[in-house]
Write an enzyme that holds these catalytic residues in place. Structure first.
Site, PDB file in Angstrom:
ATOM      1  N   THR A  18      -1.429  -0.984   5.934  1.00  0.00           N
ATOM      2  CA  THR A  18      -2.436   0.093   5.889  1.00  0.00           C
ATOM      3  C   THR A  18      -3.571  -0.375   4.981  1.00  0.00           C
ATOM      4  O   THR A  18      -4.459  -1.077   5.417  1.00  0.00           O
ATOM      5  CB  THR A  18      -1.834   1.427   5.385  1.00  0.00           C
ATOM      6  OG1 THR A  18      -1.186   1.219   4.142  1.00  0.00           O
ATOM      7  CG2 THR A  18      -0.851   1.985   6.383  1.00  0.00           C
ATOM      8  N   LYS A  22       5.322  -3.803   3.712  1.00  0.00           N
ATOM      9  CA  LYS A  22       3.968  -3.303   3.486  1.00  0.00           C
ATOM     10  C   LYS A  22       4.059  -2.327   2.319  1.00  0.00           C
ATOM     11  O   LYS A  22       5.112  -1.734   2.039  1.00  0.00           O
ATOM     12  CB  LYS A  22       3.407  -2.618   4.727  1.00  0.00           C
ATOM     13  CG  LYS A  22       4.041  -1.314   5.119  1.00  0.00           C
ATOM     14  CD  LYS A  22       3.549  -0.095   4.431  1.00  0.00           C
ATOM     15  CE  LYS A  22       2.050  -0.015   4.437  1.00  0.00           C
ATOM     16  NZ  LYS A  22       1.622   1.228   3.683  1.00  0.00           N
ATOM     17  N   THR A  57      10.173  -0.057  -0.800  1.00  0.00           N
ATOM     18  CA  THR A  57       8.724   0.064  -0.845  1.00  0.00           C
ATOM     19  C   THR A  57       8.361   1.021   0.265  1.00  0.00           C
ATOM     20  O   THR A  57       9.234   1.659   0.830  1.00  0.00           O
ATOM     21  CB  THR A  57       8.056  -1.290  -0.591  1.00  0.00           C
ATOM     22  OG1 THR A  57       6.652  -1.069  -0.481  1.00  0.00           O
ATOM     23  CG2 THR A  57       8.539  -1.891   0.726  1.00  0.00           C
ATOM     24  N   GLU A  98      -3.130  -0.985  -4.541  1.00  0.00           N
ATOM     25  CA  GLU A  98      -4.492  -0.596  -4.166  1.00  0.00           C
ATOM     26  C   GLU A  98      -5.476  -0.877  -5.289  1.00  0.00           C
ATOM     27  O   GLU A  98      -5.342  -0.353  -6.392  1.00  0.00           O
ATOM     28  CB  GLU A  98      -4.523   0.880  -3.762  1.00  0.00           C
ATOM     29  CG  GLU A  98      -3.947   1.079  -2.359  1.00  0.00           C
ATOM     30  CD  GLU A  98      -3.842   2.531  -1.939  1.00  0.00           C
ATOM     31  OE1 GLU A  98      -3.723   2.775  -0.736  1.00  0.00           O
ATOM     32  OE2 GLU A  98      -3.864   3.407  -2.808  1.00  0.00           O
ATOM     33  N   ASN A 134      -8.857   5.610  -2.871  1.00  0.00           N
ATOM     34  CA  ASN A 134      -8.137   6.872  -2.759  1.00  0.00           C
ATOM     35  C   ASN A 134      -9.016   8.103  -2.847  1.00  0.00           C
ATOM     36  O   ASN A 134      -8.549   9.220  -2.672  1.00  0.00           O
ATOM     37  CB  ASN A 134      -7.021   6.925  -3.800  1.00  0.00           C
ATOM     38  CG  ASN A 134      -5.911   5.972  -3.408  1.00  0.00           C
ATOM     39  OD1 ASN A 134      -5.318   6.129  -2.353  1.00  0.00           O
ATOM     40  ND2 ASN A 134      -5.675   4.963  -4.231  1.00  0.00           N
ATOM     41  N   SER A 165     -10.856   9.013   5.605  1.00  0.00           N
ATOM     42  CA  SER A 165     -11.978   8.735   6.503  1.00  0.00           C
ATOM     43  C   SER A 165     -12.115   7.242   6.773  1.00  0.00           C
ATOM     44  O   SER A 165     -11.377   6.437   6.262  1.00  0.00           O
ATOM     45  CB  SER A 165     -13.258   9.288   5.916  1.00  0.00           C
ATOM     46  OG  SER A 165     -13.450   8.781   4.619  1.00  0.00           O
TER      47      SER A 165
END
Lengths: 407, 407
Positions: free
Chosen positions: B153, B179, B190, B276, B402, B407
């Site tokens: 992702t 992932k 995870t 992230e 985040n 979107s």
């Protein structure tokens, strides 16, 4: 009860003077005050609550010791250095008390001492000792502002409040100053909060009222999930309002407690709204829970979630993250009984019903979430208990502020 | 034992083919694969562990049901939609299994199904059903890469590993893809991890080995403190390596477990490093603890602290935050017995000894903390237990990613 917000902060109650000056603990800016003093005209009943962090700053041990008899006359606090994990911590905290006691002619163990700032650096106690004479000379019944400014670190707003109400026909006041912006996930008090009252109330009842108020206010806000080493909330009661001393849980105690709860909740919200880098105050209301503890666990988990906080920063109605945060809170509940709505002064929108997403007007959602004060309204289907917690969004500025806080 | 890293990922073990394609669950980019398939040539012993989040995605219930008999043949997973808190969740997860089973001519309940992506939106199951024929046609013994890409992702790096070792003279392989980038604070697995092996091992022992490996790997990383609704780690064992089937905790089990632990730890570190927005992989080693659980509690608290993470982003040796995070971990320890050092390939620097700050070379500290891989080395004085956990720093990009993930 009738409760009136009044001016005067920590000096609003009869018998309290305050001051705040720059002495040089904050070395990088002479315009920033860094030493605060609050002094009562007479001996006070006193209570305090402290961080539950195992790593406690030195002043907390000294204050705890000094409050053993439930009495205090003054509060001294510096910002710019936490006096935590630092050499000579307790010795230096005691030196602060001694300096004040000598200047005021009061007992050194009648003093509440607190520090806030960087952890792990030795407190420059000489600059505090050298500044105490001036600090005392500036004491004033209008000094709350200066004291409030002198305990700020990364705070952007001064936190100062006072309320007035009646007990048995006598006018009673509670006033307060507080600071707190980062390292806020209180498990006791905000970083620092000092309250004064002219209510006559004994040490036992004042401690009881303070613990109860803390549990429904400062223990229900989170900025970043980090419980500080220095959290201290202290309350001094001068007794000058003339009410009959409160010595049990009677009607007068209930009135006093309600006022104290109100002022603590409002202060806690000010702390959350001024969270480091924050652009939104987030209120999370959980209702329909099996118990208040369950409701609090769920609400706290939501306002503490980095993903929820980042979504609020982006005005993104990503309610899946709200459910996710509820799910790992440790509280048992049926995910199929959850309703979620977002609201603000721009409107209210239901985004999830019975644990399933609804099609909703994304534009309206964006509008609602663009307001400064946002409410996440959660209903579960387990009982009748509810709880409200407060937090803020996670922003670029939080990262910037904390990426190099020491410099 | 001798352990060799080899190529081939989830297809490295004998008897496994894989594929990954774009079918349209990710609507915004046709170049991004979003559907992965792993198929065994024969029936496999199978085990899985799942998130402990109360809010679980629908595929987890279906997978749990399908693995009741300890057997499976295939794994299907989509990215782009979590199929969590979404209408028709279990129905759609089952439809994914049925589509694969029909195309492959295997039983629908011999299939592990998983999803990852946005929570709360209905899974567009038709696009998955329509794409299954092509997905099966692309199956290949070299297909691990495609499958690894198809489960990503916000991941920036593909996570794929394989190891080779010997059990009783037979060559055994374990391969994996994973992932995970955000919503990572696994309390189990995870977000998604799929492992295959040609080791002969029965369902009971494979589950035991997987739980143990998870506890010392995926349960010891955190990106943002948010435990996902979709965490699933599954392991299929084809038995084709020819070793005597492992049915008890014998020497062969120990060897297999050690290899499994290694690959899980390396995968977990890849997840943390690709957190992230992350710019640093942070390893926190706590030693001298009274128990492994204490060491883990302390280490996890440090790598989860927003303030520690922001300091690491800023290459700021703000060790006071490390002590603070230890202090609110819930673990009891003597703060006066704590030593803290930072290290990396650029060197090592002790910043705190016996709970007190040392004067240290700030320039060297900055240099050490500017490296990609940083270790926070903590020694306490309570016993002989130790534990290592992994995390990443908190950055502007975490907030950006985040602030508007949907979107």
């Amino acid at each position: 009860m009738n409760l009136k917000y009044i001016k005067g902060g920590v000096c609003a109650a009869s018998g309290f003077r305050a001051s705040g000056i720059h002495v040089g603990v904050k070395t990088n800016n002479v315009d920033k005050k860094d030493l605060a003093l609050i002094v009562a005209d007479c001996a006070c009943a006193a209570a305090a609550v402290y961080t539950k962090n195992v790593v406690k700053a030195a002043p907390l041990y000294v204050t705890k010791e000094n409050l053993k008899n439930g009495r205090a006359r003054a509060i001294i606090a510096n910002s710019g250095n936490a006096n935590a994990c630092a050499p000579k911590g307790e010795e230096n905290a005691r030196k602060m008390c001694i300096a004040v006691s000598q200047e005021l002619g009061i007992c050194a163990d009648d003093i509440v001492v607190a520090s806030t700032g960087v952890i792990g650096q030795m407190l420059p106690v000489e600059v505090i000792e050298n500044g105490t004479k001036q600090l005392v000379s500036k004491l004033s019944y209008d000094g709350s502002d200066d004291a409030a400014l002198a305990i700020m670190t990364t705070d952007l707003t001064k936190k100062e409040l006072a309320v007035e109400f009646e007990i048995e026909g006598k006018t009673v006041r509670i006033g307060a100053i507080a600071k707190g912006s980062g390292m806020i996930h209180p498990n006791m008090g905000t970083m620092l909060g000092f309250l004064t009252t002219d209510c006559a109330i004994n040490p036992e009842m004042i401690q009881k009222a303070l613990v109860a108020a803390t549990n429904m206010s400062f223990n229900r806000v989170s900025v970043d999930g980090d419980s500080s080493t220095n959290d201290t909330l202290a309350l001094l009661a001068s007794g000058l309002s003339g009410n009959a001393e409160i010595t049990q849980q009677n009607k007068a105690y209930e009135i006093f407690s309600e006022a104290l709860n109100t002022i603590c909740i409002e202060l806690a919200k000010m702390v959350a709204a001024d969270g480091e880098g924050a652009t939104h105050l987030i209120t999370c209301v959980v209702s329909g829970a099996g118990s208040e503890a369950d409701a609090e666990g769920l609400s706290k988990s939501v306002i503490s979630s980095s993903l929820v906080k980042a979504a609020m920063f982006g005005a993104d109605a990503n309610w899946g993250r709200v459910l996710c945060a509820m799910g790992y809170s440790g509280v048992e509940f049926d995910p199929n009984g959850v309703d979620v709505a977002f609201s603000s002064s721009a409107g209210r929108i239901v985004v999830c019903e019975n644990g399933r997403g609804l099609l909703f007007d994304e534009e309206l959602a964006k509008k609602i979430l663009t307001e400064h004060e946002i409410t996440i309204d959660i209903k579960i289907n387990e009982g009748n208990a509810s709880c409200t917690c407060w937090g803020c969004d996670l922003t670029y500025d939080y990262v910037r502020i904390n990426g190099d806080y020491r410099s």
